[in-house]
Design a protein around this motif. Structure first.
Motif, PDB file in Angstrom:
ATOM      1  N   ALA A 126       0.831  -1.204   0.000  1.00  0.00           N
ATOM      2  CA  ALA A 126       0.000   0.000   0.000  1.00  0.00           C
ATOM      3  C   ALA A 126       0.864   1.252   0.000  1.00  0.00           C
ATOM      4  O   ALA A 126       0.547   2.237  -0.671  1.00  0.00           O
ATOM      5  N   MET A 127       1.967   1.204   0.728  1.00  0.00           N
ATOM      6  CA  MET A 127       2.856   2.360   0.775  1.00  0.00           C
ATOM      7  C   MET A 127       3.514   2.604  -0.578  1.00  0.00           C
ATOM      8  O   MET A 127       3.563   3.745  -1.057  1.00  0.00           O
ATOM      9  N   LEU A 128       3.999   1.553  -1.207  1.00  0.00           N
ATOM     10  CA  LEU A 128       4.645   1.715  -2.515  1.00  0.00           C
ATOM     11  C   LEU A 128       3.666   2.204  -3.583  1.00  0.00           C
ATOM     12  O   LEU A 128       3.995   3.100  -4.377  1.00  0.00           O
ATOM     13  N   VAL A 129       2.472   1.638  -3.589  1.00  0.00           N
ATOM     14  CA  VAL A 129       1.473   2.077  -4.567  1.00  0.00           C
ATOM     15  C   VAL A 129       1.052   3.514  -4.272  1.00  0.00           C
ATOM     16  O   VAL A 129       0.899   4.324  -5.196  1.00  0.00           O
ATOM     17  N   GLY A 130       0.901   3.855  -3.020  1.00  0.00           N
ATOM     18  CA  GLY A 130       0.533   5.222  -2.655  1.00  0.00           C
ATOM     19  C   GLY A 130       1.582   6.235  -3.074  1.00  0.00           C
ATOM     20  O   GLY A 130       1.254   7.319  -3.582  1.00  0.00           O
TER      21      GLY A 130
END
Length: 88
Positions: free
Chosen positions: A28-32
Motif C-alpha cells: 500500500a505504501m509503494l502504490v501510494g
C-alpha cells in the motif's frame, strides 16, 4: 505467570503483527507513493484516485503472501497454546 512471561508474550504478539501485516502495508505504501508521484507530475489532484490501486495491490499481495501470514499466526498460536498447556 510473572512479568517476564507477560512481556515475552506481548513482544512475540507485536512481532507477529508486524511481520504478518508488513507485506500488505508495504504494498500500500509503494502504490501510494507511486500514485502520489504521478499526481504531482500530472497535477491531477483527485483524492479518490489512490483507493482502487491500493485495494487491488493489497489483495494481490495478500493472495501471494497468505501462506506466510497464516504461518506466522499459526506459530504464535502454537506458542500460546503450549504455554497454556504447561501452565506458563
Amino acid at each position: 505467570m510473572n512479568e517476564a512471561d507477560a512481556l515475552d508474550i506481548v513482544q512475540f504478539a507485536i512481532w507477529t503483527v508486524i511481520t504478518a501485516s508488513g507485506p500488505a502495508v508495504g504494498a500500500a505504501m509503494l502504490v501510494g507513493i507511486g500514485i502520489a508521484l504521478v499526481q504531482a507530475l500530472t497535477q491531477i489532484q483527485e483524492v479518490t484516485l489512490t483507493f482502487v490501486p491500493k485495494i487491488v495491490a493489497i489483495m494481490v499481495v495478500i493472495a501471494f503472501t497468505g501462506p506466510f501470514i497464516g504461518g506466522q499466526i499459526s506459530a504464535f498460536s502454537n506458542v500460546i497454546f503450549e504455554r497454556i498447556q504447561t501452565g506458563f
